[in-house]
Structures are given as structure tokens and as C-alpha cells.
Write a protein that holds these residues in place. Structure first.
Motif, PDB file in Angstrom:
ATOM      1  N   LEU A   1       0.759  -1.290   0.005  1.00  0.00           N
ATOM      2  CA  LEU A   1       0.011  -0.100  -0.003  1.00  0.00           C
ATOM      3  C   LEU A   1       0.797   1.456  -0.062  1.00  0.00           C
ATOM      4  O   LEU A   1       1.816   1.447   0.901  1.00  0.00           O
ATOM      5  CB  LEU A   1      -1.011  -0.015   1.026  1.00  0.00           C
ATOM      6  CG  LEU A   1      -1.921   1.024   1.294  1.00  0.00           C
ATOM      7  CD1 LEU A   1      -2.859   1.216   0.106  1.00  0.00           C
ATOM      8  CD2 LEU A   1      -2.647   1.171   2.743  1.00  0.00           C
ATOM      9  N   VAL A   2       0.596   2.110  -0.868  1.00  0.00           N
ATOM     10  CA  VAL A   2       1.419   3.515  -0.861  1.00  0.00           C
ATOM     11  C   VAL A   2       0.029   4.517  -1.123  1.00  0.00           C
ATOM     12  O   VAL A   2      -0.663   4.469  -1.843  1.00  0.00           O
ATOM     13  CB  VAL A   2       2.133   3.624  -2.302  1.00  0.00           C
ATOM     14  CG1 VAL A   2       2.394   4.954  -2.517  1.00  0.00           C
ATOM     15  CG2 VAL A   2       3.339   2.673  -2.296  1.00  0.00           C
ATOM     16  N   VAL A   3       0.284   5.330  -0.058  1.00  0.00           N
ATOM     17  CA  VAL A   3      -0.846   6.392  -0.058  1.00  0.00           C
ATOM     18  C   VAL A   3      -0.099   7.626  -0.821  1.00  0.00           C
ATOM     19  O   VAL A   3       1.074   7.978  -0.486  1.00  0.00           O
ATOM     20  CB  VAL A   3      -1.025   6.936   1.493  1.00  0.00           C
ATOM     21  CG1 VAL A   3      -1.471   8.291   1.502  1.00  0.00           C
ATOM     22  CG2 VAL A   3      -1.894   5.874   2.181  1.00  0.00           C
ATOM     23  N   VAL A   4      -1.012   8.090  -1.660  1.00  0.00           N
ATOM     24  CA  VAL A   4      -0.540   9.472  -2.204  1.00  0.00           C
ATOM     25  C   VAL A   4      -1.447  10.574  -1.647  1.00  0.00           C
ATOM     26  O   VAL A   4      -2.897  10.528  -2.203  1.00  0.00           O
ATOM     27  CB  VAL A   4      -0.665   9.527  -3.858  1.00  0.00           C
ATOM     28  CG1 VAL A   4      -0.446  10.680  -4.751  1.00  0.00           C
ATOM     29  CG2 VAL A   4       0.279   8.299  -4.192  1.00  0.00           C
TER      30      VAL A   4
ATOM     31  N   ALA B   1       2.150  -1.199  -7.269  1.00  0.00           N
ATOM     32  CA  ALA B   1       2.011  -0.963  -6.063  1.00  0.00           C
ATOM     33  C   ALA B   1       0.366  -0.743  -5.866  1.00  0.00           C
ATOM     34  O   ALA B   1      -0.271  -0.456  -7.013  1.00  0.00           O
ATOM     35  CB  ALA B   1       2.639   0.302  -5.432  1.00  0.00           C
ATOM     36  N   LYS B   2      -0.221  -1.089  -5.041  1.00  0.00           N
ATOM     37  CA  LYS B   2      -1.633  -0.600  -4.870  1.00  0.00           C
ATOM     38  C   LYS B   2      -1.288   0.721  -4.109  1.00  0.00           C
ATOM     39  O   LYS B   2      -0.717   0.932  -3.325  1.00  0.00           O
ATOM     40  CB  LYS B   2      -2.358  -1.672  -3.607  1.00  0.00           C
ATOM     41  CG  LYS B   2      -3.714  -1.396  -3.473  1.00  0.00           C
ATOM     42  CD  LYS B   2      -4.361  -2.700  -2.749  1.00  0.00           C
ATOM     43  CE  LYS B   2      -5.436  -2.424  -1.767  1.00  0.00           C
ATOM     44  NZ  LYS B   2      -5.831  -3.230  -0.745  1.00  0.00           N
ATOM     45  N   VAL B   3      -2.495   1.642  -4.697  1.00  0.00           N
ATOM     46  CA  VAL B   3      -2.371   3.028  -4.203  1.00  0.00           C
ATOM     47  C   VAL B   3      -3.820   3.426  -3.473  1.00  0.00           C
ATOM     48  O   VAL B   3      -4.609   3.311  -4.255  1.00  0.00           O
ATOM     49  CB  VAL B   3      -1.767   4.028  -5.416  1.00  0.00           C
ATOM     50  CG1 VAL B   3      -1.940   5.299  -4.963  1.00  0.00           C
ATOM     51  CG2 VAL B   3      -0.478   3.352  -5.997  1.00  0.00           C
ATOM     52  N   ALA B   4      -3.421   4.318  -2.548  1.00  0.00           N
ATOM     53  CA  ALA B   4      -4.552   4.883  -1.882  1.00  0.00           C
ATOM     54  C   ALA B   4      -4.599   6.322  -2.068  1.00  0.00           C
ATOM     55  O   ALA B   4      -3.885   6.954  -1.264  1.00  0.00           O
ATOM     56  CB  ALA B   4      -4.723   4.620  -0.577  1.00  0.00           C
ATOM     57  N   PRO B   5      -5.347   6.985  -3.083  1.00  0.00           N
ATOM     58  CA  PRO B   5      -5.132   8.507  -3.102  1.00  0.00           C
ATOM     59  C   PRO B   5      -6.007   9.113  -2.035  1.00  0.00           C
ATOM     60  O   PRO B   5      -6.922   8.636  -1.783  1.00  0.00           O
ATOM     61  CB  PRO B   5      -5.726   8.606  -4.538  1.00  0.00           C
ATOM     62  CG  PRO B   5      -6.731   7.513  -4.842  1.00  0.00           C
ATOM     63  CD  PRO B   5      -6.381   6.487  -4.003  1.00  0.00           C
TER      64      PRO B   5
ATOM     65  N   PHE C   1      -6.941  12.935   9.339  1.00  0.00           N
ATOM     66  CA  PHE C   1      -7.160  11.973  10.491  1.00  0.00           C
ATOM     67  C   PHE C   1      -8.313  11.026  10.266  1.00  0.00           C
ATOM     68  O   PHE C   1      -8.062   9.952  10.825  1.00  0.00           O
ATOM     69  CB  PHE C   1      -7.425  12.851  11.724  1.00  0.00           C
ATOM     70  CG  PHE C   1      -6.340  13.662  12.241  1.00  0.00           C
ATOM     71  CD1 PHE C   1      -5.149  13.175  12.361  1.00  0.00           C
ATOM     72  CD2 PHE C   1      -6.411  15.159  12.195  1.00  0.00           C
ATOM     73  CE1 PHE C   1      -3.886  14.039  12.550  1.00  0.00           C
ATOM     74  CE2 PHE C   1      -5.408  15.864  12.734  1.00  0.00           C
ATOM     75  CZ  PHE C   1      -4.316  15.367  12.884  1.00  0.00           C
ATOM     76  N   ALA C   2      -9.184  11.336   9.220  1.00  0.00           N
ATOM     77  CA  ALA C   2     -10.263  10.402   9.141  1.00  0.00           C
ATOM     78  C   ALA C   2      -9.505   9.056   8.245  1.00  0.00           C
ATOM     79  O   ALA C   2     -10.182   8.180   8.497  1.00  0.00           O
ATOM     80  CB  ALA C   2     -11.228  11.073   8.127  1.00  0.00           C
TER      81      ALA C   2
ATOM     82  N   ALA D   1      -5.778   4.133   6.617  1.00  0.00           N
ATOM     83  CA  ALA D   1      -4.857   4.123   5.522  1.00  0.00           C
ATOM     84  C   ALA D   1      -3.389   4.414   5.638  1.00  0.00           C
ATOM     85  O   ALA D   1      -2.383   3.881   5.371  1.00  0.00           O
ATOM     86  CB  ALA D   1      -5.345   5.014   4.421  1.00  0.00           C
ATOM     87  N   LEU D   2      -3.148   5.594   6.375  1.00  0.00           N
ATOM     88  CA  LEU D   2      -1.861   5.943   6.557  1.00  0.00           C
ATOM     89  C   LEU D   2      -1.013   5.126   7.513  1.00  0.00           C
ATOM     90  O   LEU D   2       0.071   4.829   7.246  1.00  0.00           O
ATOM     91  CB  LEU D   2      -1.969   7.508   7.281  1.00  0.00           C
ATOM     92  CG  LEU D   2      -2.114   8.555   6.336  1.00  0.00           C
ATOM     93  CD1 LEU D   2      -2.331   9.932   7.167  1.00  0.00           C
ATOM     94  CD2 LEU D   2      -0.933   8.778   5.528  1.00  0.00           C
TER      95      LEU D   2
END
Lengths: 255, 255, 255, 255, 255, 255, 255, 255
Positions: free
Chosen positions: F121-124, F147-151, F164-165, F169-170
């Protein structure tokens, strides 16, 4: 307020009116919905007298209307759009009939404006006619936030006598916005005459060693007159906003 | 006021109580003695609640005492000296017994201080312990100008929870001073929580690409939170002065 | 002069020829109309031999004609407009028939020009043909202010012999304007040959590490030859103005 | 003059009084001894009324005395040394008894000074007491070059009334030197009041975003008042030199 | 040579073959016509093997042809024009049939080119295909000055193996030009492999923190490999010129 | 691997199966073909899961297709093109049917894409809608590298509650990309919440004292939260690439 | 975890075991004590394997020990102090016997260190011996966070063969830290050989146009090799921290 | 050479004189020991006529002697140390009796120097006495590399006649080093007179807007005279090295 709502939930649990799971779900949304900082939009409008502000520069034209509609839906009485170029303004006017556009200030207002005379007094002084756009951005913003504004344009060093001619306005003001490019000396001059807080706005007006407003920015930051603070180059909105905020304090406690 | 005094002279001439030469002599001193901007020292003290301020950095040690003495003689109740290093402080303390020195703030006060509780509320927030000196400079200055000050130190990004813990102080403040070096993000954070004007002070704390405070300065100027204005790097005095000025407005008209 | 006029008013009051209110109204305009700095426009024209100057860059085209008309109405014999682009020049020519436009210098003159041979001698030297526009701006400005001008173009380092060929012109000049981009070395060279004051104008001519004229600006500020001072990048007007001012001094006391 | 001397040689050859070889030897020294630019030292002294100037900063202490002695030997009546620190001054005083040192100006004069009242009028204005050293450097330099100088110190924005109080001095001056650090606004103010050429000297006085005088330098270069040119940061000598040069022009042709 | 011509004049005077006035007129032109630096154009061509060079950037299109014609008339075999854009090239081709234009290098050659194989060896290495234009400018310039050139393009860090593949070319070269943007590391790499002088050309290729070539410029100036010197950003002509100059030295004394 | 191939050659020589000359020819190609660094293209694809990348900015449109074709021919399954403007995209789509273009990200993919769900998981995260383009460049790049990405877009300081919500994910991410312009404070905020490595991308979004992204760049470099590193202004590709590289490590040894 | 604790409180209320007021008090501390971001200190240590870090530069010596003691009291097993100069180190060693000081790295560790072999592999490469201090700061930090570190010092461009000699180490590394001043080319070189993430640390090593590390910083930000990110000038700690963080990911999920 | 050694190994294998394993071990060291770039130290000395150079600035004093000893052991006839301050020089002289120290140049030579007259001619010109140190660094370096050097000091703009007086030296030189601070104009002047390559060294001599040599650096990079390239500020060693390299080429092929 947060405490009251938590207490209410706890009391319902205590009285058996609410189950633990239900209470948990309700509380789960608190940390970011009710913390005060969580929904700054609504709080901000209530306190600052201004709804959401949408900076349009850098945004794709098709992205702006949905944002505006969503804000209006969420209860914002009116929405202020900054840095709106003519083309975008036309598009928005078509979508939001009744909206008003200030071409020099590049500001647009969608929705119902607050009525009534402005309160207090904010002076917006500017150095040269090339700085009018930024000065107008400050003026309109401050007026939208409920301030009475006295514009004092074209009072550069060469016209310093006009500054003194308006000494009374400056002495009566609760806040002054000073918009100037080139060497930015006007901020120090106004701060020497006025006794209210001065918000200085360097502009990108000039050429050569003005380096896009850097000269005025540095000059204003180094002002030897106390009572001056500076916002970003060409940021008329920010200065008008802050001046109006200060102006409201003049109404007394809880300004 | 100026008009009244001119009228008075003219009436005396009109009534023959004063000759033309006498009136001329009297009027001759007006343009720069009574214009309002002419003797800012005394007006300023009356309005701002602060006497003359003497920036000691760059001055020869032997030049400072005569300036202080002359100001006291002219009626300044007390004199504030900024950027006073230990050596100079000792010298001054010898010359002006009873003066007080704040070593971290590098401030010195000579003369009789105003008494009494401070009014309103100014929050002074700082990011790290290396910023204490500048924060103290802001705090002491604001207090000298009659403000009640709530210091809120060591609330960097790593300690952001402490910021929220003091939400109430921030919500009650009439003005906030935010002192931060390195990336200067604290100003935006405070402006997101507080609804009062925020005066940001970038500090030279940091190393490498902080370039002596430039990084924090630029960050603060670009703050995306409205309601923020910036003073010079390490200018705790300027921020405290401006915050106290804003704070007084909260007392209502003529703040 | 100010004193004389005030005395005159006072005497009329003293003689009962004027009432207090009338005198007050008259005097009210004095502080900024007669203080010397109050109406610099008229004083300036009388002393400097130049009317008002209107910087057109950054102004909206529709704002310029009213300013020009107002200045002519107030008695300016002629008005100098700087940084006038072709489009604006055409518009202005249509409004003000008889005005003259200097396309390379981007200067425009509206109104009646002073007649006669120029006085003294101002040399305008430039480094390369890309600097001609700025050099012409200096030349035309100085001529409008009554100076005789000797242009000395294309004397870069590669053509340093031409500089020496004009040694006589340089030795006879009362002031020299040196216009150069790139490394800006010409200013030091001219100051080494001439014995008159040298006004250096860095230009934005160049590319890469010239950084829009910064290289030439810094070089000129660091000139190891005394007798050199510098104006803003591309500011041909400012240099011509200052050189003509110095040139007039050569006429003897009260120049 | 060059022509006359060459003619004389040729005539001696023509009359057989000089052989070809002898004439050749004599002429060989001409290109760089008599070209005007070749021995600027002597010409310069004659024209500018100032002997050689030795910049001592960056020089090894043991290198300075030989340079001074050589200049005195070559006929310089007196030698001006700039940026002389206390230690070097003491050393030089021991070597050159009778020399005078100005510690604030960091200037030293070795040799016989010209006598007599100064001519014309140069005003040297400075903003704050931290700028005194640079202002003194300008004052002493201009006086050494024969100018009468009126110092006008401590006239920052906060003391702008003192500027107007000395309006007469400013109006009578042939040149003004303005020394100011921080935001450098004083140059524009003086140029607005005075009608003579203004030489602006930015100083490194200040802190933070003054960036060692950069803020004042940029502000002065961007001055919106015409008639201003700028020298290097802290270059009091250069400004005094140029002002004195302009001042001499006021004596009339060949100033 | 100068001496011989002066002797000849003197001898004619001595023999009575020339009058003093005639001799004087003749000698008058010497100081700047024969000093060696006086007519660098012709000397330069003879020594450098290159005629005059005309930088076209910043020049008005109508100004270029007269300059070219004048140079051809004065005997320049051929003229090199740099930074010629397509539009100007077309105009020039119409005026000077037979001229050749190198669009990528933005160079144009008017007149008769020298014939024959190039001498020695100059390597021109470049980092990426976006740097081709500048590399071509260097290559064509060096060839026009008589050098044999080996282009070695697209050898960035990702293709460092190609650099080693051409080790032999690098070892045989008398000079190397290295053209690179972005981080400019190629100059150090080439200097590590080659033993000849390396002329580095930073290019404006890149974005963001390349700041128009500043990053590459600083990197090249800080190269830890000795034997590297740097020219202006995008200055392919300057690098090719200097490399060809060095290359000629390899022919032995008097290169 | 290199060793094995050399051994094989040596053994063939030892067994008399290969002559010295033949072996020499074979080995000659080794140093730059087999050293590991010699053909990074193929190694890189195998290891990084990405084929060659072609930066199109600054390239002539006709140069790109041959490069792409050559890469495909050499066995690259697919080619990633960055900074492709609309016009170039259209041209390329015509040449390479089946290629896909991401207009906001300005990325284009030619050839067969790898199939399957992304790993890890990569957060952008991005600050404002003006930063979407750069954020999309990072997202698409990371996805192309498996990579699986969470925008997590639009989470500026004003919307910090959304950050914070998405705490979960973070907290689950192996790497985070933070894209922000203006004051760039978001990087410090994310690094304070997440415990994974944070790659910060300053953007040129902003105006005035953002100086093209310099303000955000400096702020991010000075982040007081550890675990943050920075790539070039607007370099979404670089950040996505690096995040995906880190993300693969989370698969365990040899990531 | 937060949810569990809230549920527990609610259940106690539901069961009548806790009153509303008591529950309220307990919950009141939640938003900033348990939100995850609220006490980053403890979470951070658990996740990152590192206790609190104290930056000592800019702190008064007497302020450090109380901070350290408070952290140890709160349960930090050990505390890392960065930028500790010799004098401060001695003072701290006296207060905290058993602490260890790394003079080159300017790091100090107080408390019980974790035992055992390091995991994975982090390469720390540096360019010259003047960069050792910063490289050591990275190495010690990474080891304290549990990484096995292979130092690879003195591999500048002149010693590029040593880089290739350690190809195996580079190929086996999970992360590389590259420390280099001057032109900073080493980062691109390492990124060309290694396939792991590269954290580049520009150093202030150099002189002149290195501008205190700016040259290396810009070069590294513009690296044309993907997989590189940059930390602040001289920030060895930050690079070591980030590399160790990445290194842990190589242990597999939840690294 | 590499080929020959590989062939020899292969032939021994082919003849059965060496086993595969033995050959493999031998070849294993080749890629970085014999590739040409692998041991630049020895190759470099042979070609450049200079042994290893050790930059002492930034190194700990105790680190230098081991490096020097190791270089001498490896066969370097002599070692050149740059930027050696007095204290370090004394320490080194104690360790290496017979070494020579040049205090102005801050250079030290350990070991046996090459004998004999220098070849060719390198001119080292400098502007002012404050630039002597850097000029000496260039001179000594070039002499150590076998060049005959003509120093031409103190030829600033004010002494330009001395430049012309040495026209012959300049015309005979194979390379010129120009050392100048302040406005750096000397490089263009020398390049106008000389026809050899010019290596310009900006120095940090100056104050104010020289910004530590930036002004001279930019001026030199923008030189309008072709044939000039620039090294880092104060980098006398680099300029002397490069000039000597060019000078050797004048000996003819393989210089």
C-alpha cells in the motif's frame, strides 16, 4: 459544545436509552467532526463572517462549479472566489446567475450577500495605479466581511501630501492595508502616521531588480516602523481578510 | 486639533490681540510640530501604551545611555531596549539602577513600568526550545504594552496534541503570535485552529537549507490559512508589539 | 515663499480684509500645497526642467489618457510617458495629435516641447546593439531635460578602441550614462577614462547566468573605479534623468 | 596635450635636434603614459581633487605602508586609506606620524591635506545611529575632496519631521548622500523633498530578511522617485566621492 | 610591428620626406589602430581562425544584414551568426544566398568557409537528447575553427557505459566539451576518464529546482575533478570556441 | 553472473575449444556489457518492475517515436513516457495504437502492461486541487510498478480532519507520497501521523513568494518530523517510483 | 485500540459502574492522548525502534538534561541526542554516566541500548573525508534503529572504481545513504549502480560557489537517476533514520 | 594496455601455464584496476605531471599525514596539499621534513619535486593585492606541473595600462589565468588582448553586493569576449592546473 454533546450521549447510555454500539458509532464521528478544528468551514463562517473561499488560480475551469455548488448545499450563504480570470468568470456567471464579478479585483461572489452598512473602518492605501487590482482585491474582501472601507489610492512617495491630507481617515482606522510595489516604502510611511495595525501587501509591480515583488517584500519585512506585518506578494485577499478580522475586534470583546 | 489651534491664532490676529509677526512665528512651528506625524514619540506612547523603543544591535555601547536619558528627560515614563546583549545589559544596569533585563528575550526596561493586570488575551506559541528567546521577546513586549499573555511553548508538529489541548486558550485569544523556525508549519496549524489574527515570526533556528530563516519565512508567507501575516525573521519585538496593538482593539472603539 | 503667502493671509486678517473662516480655508490647503514637498509636480518641473512623467507599464490603456489630460490641464507644458508599447502609442497618438513617439526608447511626449540647443554634454555609451533601446530611453530623456547628448553606441570590450577614440567626448562630458548587459564591464572602463560622474544602467540583455540583468547589476555595484552609481535594470529613463540633472549643475550655482 | 607633446618630438626630429632612435624611445612610453587613461593617478588627482585611494580591507598589514610611501614619492600630496581597522591604524600612525585616523569612518589620511573652506553643499543624511560609520565615511571623503558637507543624521521614517525641518539644507544642496539600512525608504523620501541628485548607500544594518543589506539595496534600486542612483552596500567612500564630484560641477564649466 | 611603423614615420620626417603635420595625422590613428588590441577583429581571425561572430539574440532583424555586409566588406572571409531563430535565418538566407543554417545549433555561416580536414580532436559529449541543440552549437563552432570533432551524445549517468566504450576517443582528445543539464554530473565523470582539459556547458534543460540551469552550473563549478572549467548556461558557442583554441595548441608552438 | 561467464570463456580456452583471439574479442565486450552497471536498462526492469522511462519535456516530437520503438525492440515489455503534452500524446497514439494516455498526469504507456492486483500500500496525499496533476503522476507511476495505491487528495491544512479520518490508511501504508505547494506543511503533518517513509513532492502551485515551488521545497527539506525525504519540484514520477520501490521491500527479502 | 477503550468506558456507564461525570473526564483526555497522533513519542518508539530524539543545536546547555530525564522517566529505554558539541557532551556524560558519545557524528546515546546483530543492510557511502562526520551521523543512527550498516567511505568521482568494487554490497542493500558535498554527483552514480532506494545528503563541504551546500542540494534534487530522494544539508540523522525505516520494511509485512 | 595484459593471461591459460581459477582471480581485479579510469592516480601523474592532490580544508589535522604517507608509499614522487593553514603546515613540516610551504598560496609540497626549467608560458594576472593569495595558488600549481609562469599582478581597471605594457607576455602565452574579485572585469579585458585560452578565477574579495564572489563569478560567466571559461570562486589551484594542462598541449601532439 463538544463536551455537551458527549455528555448527552453518555446520559442516554446511562439512562439505557442508547446501546453501547449506537453510542460508539455516534462518538466515532466526533474526533474530527466536532473538535472545533474539524469543520472549520462552518465555524469559520460564523466567527469570521465569511463563507468558504475558493482560490481559482491553478484549478481546471470544470472543477470550480461543483465545489461552489457543494459549499452552497452545505449551507454557506455565499461563496467567495479569488483570482478568477475573465473567461472563468463568464463561465461561472452562466452557471450561477446573480453572482457578481469584480474584474479588477478578480473576485467573484456567488450567493446571498450580507446586507447593511459596514462597521468600523479599514483604510486600503495603494502606491500607484498599477497596484489597483490588488488593492481592490483587499477592499472587496474586507467589505464582504462586514468592514467599512476607505480606499486611499495613488499615494506613492511622489504624492505623500495626499497621505497627510487623509490623516484623519488614517487616525480613525482600526486597521490599514498598504499595497505597494517597487520599493514598498509606503508601508513604513503609513505606519508612521497611523496608530492602527498595518497589513502590508508587496506587489509584483515593477521591473528589473524588483524581481517580481521581492524588493517590496523585503523592504516591508524590514520596516523600521513597528506595527507592520506582511502577507504574500499580490495577496490582496489575505490582507483584506486579516484587516477585517482586526476591524471586528474593535466592536469589543468577542470581536 | 490642528485646525482649532490655527483658528485660535487667526482669531487673536483678527481681534488684534496678536501681531502678524507673532502669529507667523507661532504658525511656523506647526507643519512639523503639530501635524500628528511630527512628534510621533509622544503621540505613540499615548496611543500604543509604549514609550520609545531603542534597537541596540549595531549601536556602539557608549551611544545608548545618552539616548535613554534624553528619552526619559522628554517625559517617557519608561524606555524599552531591544537586542541587548549581556555585556551591554550590565553596563546599562550600572547606569540605570532599577532597570530590568530579560536575558532570553534580550530586552531591557528602564524607568517606571505601568502597573496592573493585563487586558484581553494574546497567545504566544513557539515550536521548539531553540525558539524560546524570540518567543520571550514577543511575550515581554506584549505584556509591557498591557496585554495578558498566554505562552504556549514547545508545540511543534511532533507535539501537535498540545496545541489542541490548549484549544480553549486559542479560541479565547484576540491575537496569536506564532514563533517557529525550520519549516515554519506551526503558523498554518495555529491559524487553522484559532479564529483570531495570527502574527507569524520565522526564526533563524535550523541549519542547511533553512538559510538563516528563509525557509520558515517563505513558508509562512505562503500559508494557505487566511488570517496570517508575517514579520521579519527573529523579530519577536515586532510581533509582540503588533499583537498587543490588535489586543487593545478588543476593548472596543478607540482600542 | 510659504512664509510670504502665510504672512499675506495674516495681514489680510489683521486688516480685516479677510474673515477667520475664509483664512482658515485658505491655510488649510497650505500644509500640503505649499510645503515644498507638497506639490512636487510644479516645483519639480521648474527646477528639473521636466514635467510629470507617467510610467505606462502595468497601467490599463484606458487609464493613461485621463492622467495625461489632467496634467496638461494643470499647466504642465508637456508630459513624458515611459515604457509605452506600440499598441498604446497608437491609441495615444489618436487622442493626442502632435505627440511624438520614440519606438526604440518606448517614450512618448505629449504637449509643447522646450525649444533650443541643449546645454553642457552628457555621453550615453552602450555595449551592444541589443542595449540600444535602453540607451535611447536615456538619450531622449536627457535631451528633453535640456541636455546636449553625445551617443557612443556599440563600445563593448571587443570595441574598446572606439572608447579611446572618443576620449575627447568623454573628457568633455559633465555626466556619462553607461548602458550594458552581460558582464557589465563597460561601466568600469568608462569610469577609468572619464572624470565625470558615471551613471550605470545594467540591462537584461544576455542569457543563462545573466539572470535577467543580475550579473551586470552586481558587477556595476562592485565597480572598483570610483565615481560610478547604478540605477535599476533597464532603467534608461532614470539614468537619463539623473545625468541631465547633474549636467545642469555644470551651468554654475543653482544649476 | 598628447598631440602637443608628439608634435614637439616630431618637430625636434624634423629640425634634426633629435635622432630617430631617441624619438622612438620617447614615443614608446606614450601609449600608456600619456593616453589620458594611462596614468589616471595624476590626472585623477588634478581633476577630482583627490589623490590615490587605498582600500585596506583584504590587504596584509605589511603591504600597505610600501604602497603609501610609493604614492607619496610619486608626488601625491596626500593619500586616503579606506576600511582601516584600529589595529592597522595604529601601525600606520607609527609609520606615518601626523596622519589622521577617523575611527567611525575607518578612514585614514596620510600627507598634507588641502586647506580652506569647502565649496558648494553636499548633504549626508542617515537613517539610524547604526548607520553612522558609513555616513561618516561619506562625509569625510566628500570634505577631503573639497566639499562643504551638512550632516543630517538620524532622520529615519520615525523622525521624518527632522527631514522637513532641514528642508532648506536639502533645497540648497548640490548633491545628497542617503545612507540607510533595513528597508532603505529614506532615499525615496529625500529624493521627494530635494531636487538635487541623490546617491543612495544601502547599509548592512539590520537582521533576518535584510540579508546583509540586500533588502535596502533592492529598495533603493526600485525607488519610484527619479534622480536616485545607488552604490554598493556600505560603500560610504564611493557615495562621498561621487557626491563631491557632482558638487564641483556646481562651480560651473570644467567643475 | 607597431615600433617598425612608428620608426618608418620618424625616418620619413627625419629625411624631410614627410612634414610634421602629415606625420602627426598618421600617428594620431596609431594608439587605437595598431596597438594590437585596437583592431581585434583582424588579428583575431588570423590567430583564432575565426572571423567576427554576431550574436543575433536581442538584435532587431533589420540590424543584422548591414553588420554582416560590413564585416564581409572589411575582408572577413566568412561570418558566424549565433542564436539565429528560424524566421531570422530565412530572412538572412534570402539576403545572403549560399549561406548555411544549422537549425538545431541555431548557427548560420555567411561567406566562404575554410576547406580541409579538421586537425587534432575535440570530443563533444552531451547528457540527454534535450541538450542536443547546445551540443551542436559547440560542435559546429569547433569545426568552423578547424577542429576535428567527435560527438559523443546521450551519455548521461544512465548510459555511463557508453562513456567507457568511447574511452579511446576521450583519451585521444586534446579538449572535451561536456554539455549537460539537470544535475550536471557528466562533467566530473568525463574529467575522471579523460586527461585533456574539459570545458563544461550547463544547460537550462530540466525543471523545478534546476532553476534554469543554475543547478548544473553550480555542480560544474564545484566539480571535484581537476581540469574542468565552465562557461555560461547554454553557451555552446563559447565552449566550442575555447575547445578549438586549445585544440590548435596541440599543433605545437604558436598553436 | 559476470564471473560465471568469464570462467566459461577461460575454460573453453583451457580446453582448447577457443583461441586466444576469439576469447579476447568476447571478453572485450564484457567491461561495459556485463558489469552490472553496463546495461542498467534490462537489469533495472527486472528488479524495479519498470521498463525504460522517457522524459519527453525538451525533446523534439520527432525524436520520441524512434526511442520508443528501439526500447520495445530491445525487449522492454512496455515503455513509460513522462511529461507528455496533449499534442505529443496525439501524435504518439497515432503511431502506437493501444497506448494509453493519462492527461492530468501527463503520462503515456506504450506496450503490454503487467496484469494483476497491486501489492502492499502506497498512500498518495495532496494538498489542493491545483496539485492533482503531480499527484496523479505519482499515483499512475506507482501503480505501473505494481503498487496498490490509496489516493488521499485535498487534505490541506484547512482539511486536516480528513487526514485524521484516513489515519488507518496512513497507518497501513508502506510508503506515503505527499504532494503540496504553497507552504508545503502537509509533509510534516503526514509524517507526524504515519510511521512509514514519506516522500515529499513540492509543487510549483502558488504565486508571489512561492517562487515557483521554492517555498514548499525549502519547507519540506526543513521538516522537523523525521522520516521525510524530498524530490524535485513537480517530480511526481520520481516520488511514485521511489515509493513503489520501498513498497516492494515490504514483500520481504529481495523486495 | 481507541475504539476498545471508548467501548470499555461506555460499557461501564451502561452497567452503571461509572457515572456520567467520571466517564466524561476520562473521555476528555482521549482526543489527544489516544488518537494515534496524540502521543507519537511512545507509538513512534514501538514502531520505529527509536526513542525520542533531541536536537541539541540551538538549545541552551542547561535545558537538555531535564528533557532527557523526563523522557527516560516516561519510559523511553534510551534517548538519542543529535548535534552535540564536545563541551555539551562532557557536561552530559557527567550527568548521565554510562552514556556514549560519538564525536565525529556528534551523537550521544543515553540509556540502555537494544542488543543484537543488525538486520538487513544499509549502505552509507560518502564522497570525501570532509564528509565523514555527516556519514557517521547516518551510520550510528541507522545502527541504533537496528540496521546492519556497511560504510563505504571516500568513493568520490576520483575513486569511482571503489564504488564498483563494492557493487555486491550495493546490490544487496535495502537502502543506501549517499553523503556528498561539492557537486554532489555521487548520488546519481550510486543510484545508477544500486537498485535500492537512495537517500541523498548534501553536505556543506566545499567553498565558493558551493554556497554552504546549495550546489550539492540542487544537483541531488535534479538527479536524472530515478530512486533518489534528498534530505536537508548535513542532515545525516534524517537520512540514517529514513534508511533504517526502509530497511525494516525488508523484513516483510509490518516491517 | 589492458588488452595486452588480458591477452597475456589468456595465452598462459592457453599454454596450460595457468589454471582457470588462477586466471579468474587475476582477471577479477581488472575491471577496476586496469580500465584506465580505475587507477587514475598513477595514470594521472604520468599524463598531467602532477601526483595526487589533497584538499586539506574540512579535514581533521590528524587525517592528513596518513593520506600523504600512503600516497608516497604508492609511488607518488611528490604530493601537493591545498588550502593548508599555518597551524596544519607546521604540524606537517614536523612530520615531513624537507616539505615546502607557500603561506600566501596555502599550498604545501611533500616529496621530491621535478627539476628543470618550466616549459611554454602561462600568464597569471590578478586585479588587486587582496587577490594575491589565490593568484599565488594558481602560479605555484602551474609551476609544479612544469609550466613557466609570468605573474602579472595588480592590473585592475585602474592600472589597465600595465596590462598593455605586458602585451608581449600576453601574446606569447599559451594560457592565461585571470584572478579578480569585485566586478571581475579583468577577465574580459585580458581576453580582449590575449589570443590564448583564458581561465578566469572569481575571488571572494570585496564586500556588500559582491556576495562572497558571486558578482565576479556571474560577470566572468557572462564575459562577452570568447575564449574565457571559469572555475569556482577562489579556486586558484583548479585554474593553475587547467592552465598547465593547456600549456603542455603547446609542446605538440600528446602534450
Amino acid at each position: 459544545m463538544y463536551k455537551d454533546r458527549v455528555r448527552e450521549v453518555l446520559e442516554r447510555v446511562s439512562r439505557g436509552e442508547a446501546g453501547v454500539d449506537e453510542a460508539l458509532r455516534e462518538l466515532a464521528r466526533f474526533p474530527f467532526e466536532d473538535l472545533g478544528f474539524a469543520k472549520p468551514d462552518h465555524h469559520r463562517r460564523l466567527r469570521h463572517g465569511l463563507p468558504e473561499v475558493v482560490l481559482c488560480e491553478g484549478k481546471l475551469p470544470e472543477h470550480v462549479p461543483p465545489i461552489v455548488r457543494s459549499l452552497l448545499r452545505e449551507g454557506s450563504g455565499f461563496v467567495l472566489l479569488t483570482r478568477v480570470r475573465e473567461e472563468m468568470a463568464e463561465r461561472l456567471r452562466a452557471e450561477f446567475p446573480g453572482s457578481r464579478y469584480h474584474p479588477q479585483a478578480r473576485l467573484m461572489v456567488v450567493g446571498e450577500m450580507p446586507e447593511g452598512e459596514g462597521i468600523g473602518l479599514v483604510v486600503v492605501a495603494s502606491g500607484g495605479s498599477a497596484d489597483h487590482g490588488v488593492a481592490e482585491e483587499a477592499r472587496v474582501t474586507a467589505e464582504l466581511m462586514g468592514a467599512k472601507v476607505a480606499p486611499l489610492y495613488d499615494v506613492g512617495v511622489a504624492g505623500v501630501h495626499r497621505l497627510f491630507a487623509h490623516r484623519e481617515a488614517l487616525e480613525g482606522a482600526r486597521a490599514a492595508v498598504v499595497v505597494a510595489g517597487m520599493e514598498g516604502a509606503l508601508a513604513s510611511l503609513v505606519a508612521g502616521v497611523a496608530s492602527c495595525p498595518v497589513i502590508a501587501v508587496p506587489t509584483s509591480t515593477g521591473y528589473g531588480a524588483s524581481f517580481g515583488g521581492l524588493a517590496a517584500l523585503l523592504a516591508m519585512l524590514n520596516s523600521c516602523a513597528p506595527g507592520v506585518a506582511v502577507v504574500n506578494i499580490d495577496n490582496g485577499f489575505g490582507a483584506g481578510f486579516l484587516a477585517a478580522l482586526i476591524n471586528r475586534l474593535g466592536e469589543g470583546e468577542e470581536g
